[in-house]
Design an enzyme around this catalytic site. Sequence first.
Site, PDB file in Angstrom:
ATOM      1  N   GLU A  97      44.021  47.213  52.217  1.00 20.87           N
ATOM      2  CA  GLU A  97      42.922  46.561  51.496  1.00 20.87           C
ATOM      3  C   GLU A  97      43.118  46.680  49.985  1.00 20.87           C
ATOM      4  OE1 GLU A  97      40.623  44.648  51.136  1.00 20.87           O
ATOM      5  OE2 GLU A  97      38.925  44.892  52.477  1.00 20.87           O
ATOM      6  N   ASP A  98      42.518  45.767  49.269  1.00 22.22           N
ATOM      7  CA  ASP A  98      42.561  45.847  47.820  1.00 22.22           C
ATOM      8  C   ASP A  98      41.593  46.909  47.292  1.00 22.22           C
ATOM      9  OD1 ASP A  98      40.316  44.406  48.641  1.00 22.22           O
ATOM     10  OD2 ASP A  98      40.670  42.697  47.310  1.00 22.22           O
ATOM     11  N   ASP A 101      34.359  49.097  48.373  1.00 29.18           N
ATOM     12  CA  ASP A 101      33.186  49.201  47.508  1.00 29.18           C
ATOM     13  C   ASP A 101      32.042  49.781  48.339  1.00 29.18           C
ATOM     14  OD1 ASP A 101      31.477  48.823  45.331  1.00 29.18           O
ATOM     15  OD2 ASP A 101      31.138  46.721  45.776  1.00 29.18           O
ATOM     16  N   PHE A 150      33.159  46.235  37.928  1.00 25.77           N
ATOM     17  CA  PHE A 150      33.801  45.122  38.607  1.00 25.77           C
ATOM     18  C   PHE A 150      35.196  44.914  38.028  1.00 25.77           C
ATOM     19  CE2 PHE A 150      34.701  40.846  40.049  1.00 25.77           C
ATOM     20  CZ  PHE A 150      34.314  40.956  41.378  1.00 25.77           C
ATOM     21  N   ARG A 163      43.583  36.863  40.041  1.00 26.50           N
ATOM     22  CA  ARG A 163      44.322  37.597  41.076  1.00 26.50           C
ATOM     23  C   ARG A 163      45.750  37.903  40.625  1.00 26.50           C
ATOM     24  NH1 ARG A 163      41.396  37.592  45.923  1.00 26.50           N
ATOM     25  NH2 ARG A 163      40.193  35.708  46.363  1.00 26.50           N
TER      26      ARG A 163
HETATM   27  P1  IMP Z   1      32.693  46.138  50.459  1.00 23.50           P
HETATM   28  O1  IMP Z   1      32.382  45.530  51.784  1.00 23.50           O
HETATM   29  O2  IMP Z   1      31.480  46.273  49.598  1.00 23.50           O
HETATM   30  O3  IMP Z   1      33.445  47.435  50.567  1.00 23.50           O
HETATM   31  O4  IMP Z   1      33.557  45.090  49.636  1.00 23.50           O
HETATM   32  C1  IMP Z   1      34.883  44.940  49.829  1.00 23.50           C
HETATM   33  C2  IMP Z   1      35.345  43.615  49.283  1.00 23.50           C
HETATM   34  O5  IMP Z   1      34.530  43.146  48.194  1.00 23.50           O
HETATM   35  C3  IMP Z   1      36.722  43.772  48.712  1.00 23.50           C
HETATM   36  O6  IMP Z   1      37.713  43.574  49.698  1.00 23.50           O
HETATM   37  C4  IMP Z   1      36.740  42.736  47.614  1.00 23.50           C
HETATM   38  O7  IMP Z   1      37.097  41.482  48.150  1.00 23.50           O
HETATM   39  C5  IMP Z   1      35.324  42.674  47.134  1.00 23.50           C
HETATM   40  N1  IMP Z   1      35.121  43.533  45.948  1.00 23.50           N
HETATM   41  C6  IMP Z   1      34.441  44.690  45.873  1.00 23.50           C
HETATM   42  N2  IMP Z   1      34.470  45.207  44.633  1.00 23.50           N
HETATM   43  C7  IMP Z   1      35.227  44.357  43.902  1.00 23.50           C
HETATM   44  C8  IMP Z   1      35.657  44.343  42.508  1.00 23.50           C
HETATM   45  O8  IMP Z   1      35.375  45.233  41.687  1.00 23.50           O
HETATM   46  N3  IMP Z   1      36.431  43.286  42.144  1.00 23.50           N
HETATM   47  C9  IMP Z   1      36.797  42.284  42.991  1.00 23.50           C
HETATM   48  N4  IMP Z   1      36.427  42.263  44.291  1.00 23.50           N
HETATM   49  C10 IMP Z   1      35.645  43.285  44.730  1.00 23.50           C
HETATM   50 MG    MG Z   2      38.874  41.737  49.874  1.00 26.67          MG
END
Ligand code: IMP
Ligand code: MG
Length: 176
Positions: A97-98, A101, A150, A163
């Site tokens: 995963e990238d 959050d 962010f 990206r």
């Molecule tokens: P989560 O479900 O809140 O953990 O969100 C995960 C997804 O939200 C990641 O795979 C990203 O695609 C997106 N995301 C969360 N934080 C960021 C950020 O700071 N920048 C860009 N994308 C984010």
């Molecule tokens: Mg993602």
Amino acid sequence: MSETIHELISEADVAAKIAELGAQISKDYDGEEIYMLCILKGGVFFMTELAKHITVPVSLDFMSVSSYGSQTRSSGNVRIIKDLDTPIEGKHVLVVEDIIDTGRTLAYLLDNLQQRNPKSLKLCTLLDKPEERVTEVDVDYVGFQIPDKFVVGYGLDYDQHYRNLPYIGIVEFDEE
Ligand code: IMP
Ligand code: MG
């Protein structure tokens, strides 16, 4: 509204960290084959670079999920847009995963994948924002823990842009 990007993690630091993760993963999976699963689109840059530093056999697959929410925050409603090409039963699956959050996307996904009976299921993320976690997620490999800002670059987008930045930057939204 427009935005300015401030470098948070340099290209060289990202590269060094990925090499380190690759070495660790190669050691941990010694004698095994890894089924690397990239979560599109954000994980692509990370996965291809990471795979180059892994010395055990790997195969690559991709999954695309959407989590409805605002542009900068995910919701709990996850939908699979593109599923895996092959069954993962009996395989050593490593999800790449990238960023994690809130953890909502991963919590859903890991649960879904676990039901397909992989031999093992581990998670590797380039970035982790632990302050924002609402769902507990076991992360096996983390590149960098970052503050609740962010970020974009190295696969991460803001409204599909940035990206391709080779470093990780914080987005500052400026009023006009
Ligand atoms: P989560 O479900 O809140 O953990 O969100 C995960 C997804 O939200 C990641 O795979 C990203 O695609 C997106 N995301 C969360 N934080 C960021 C950020 O700071 N920048 C860009 N994308 C984010
Ligand atoms: Mg993602």
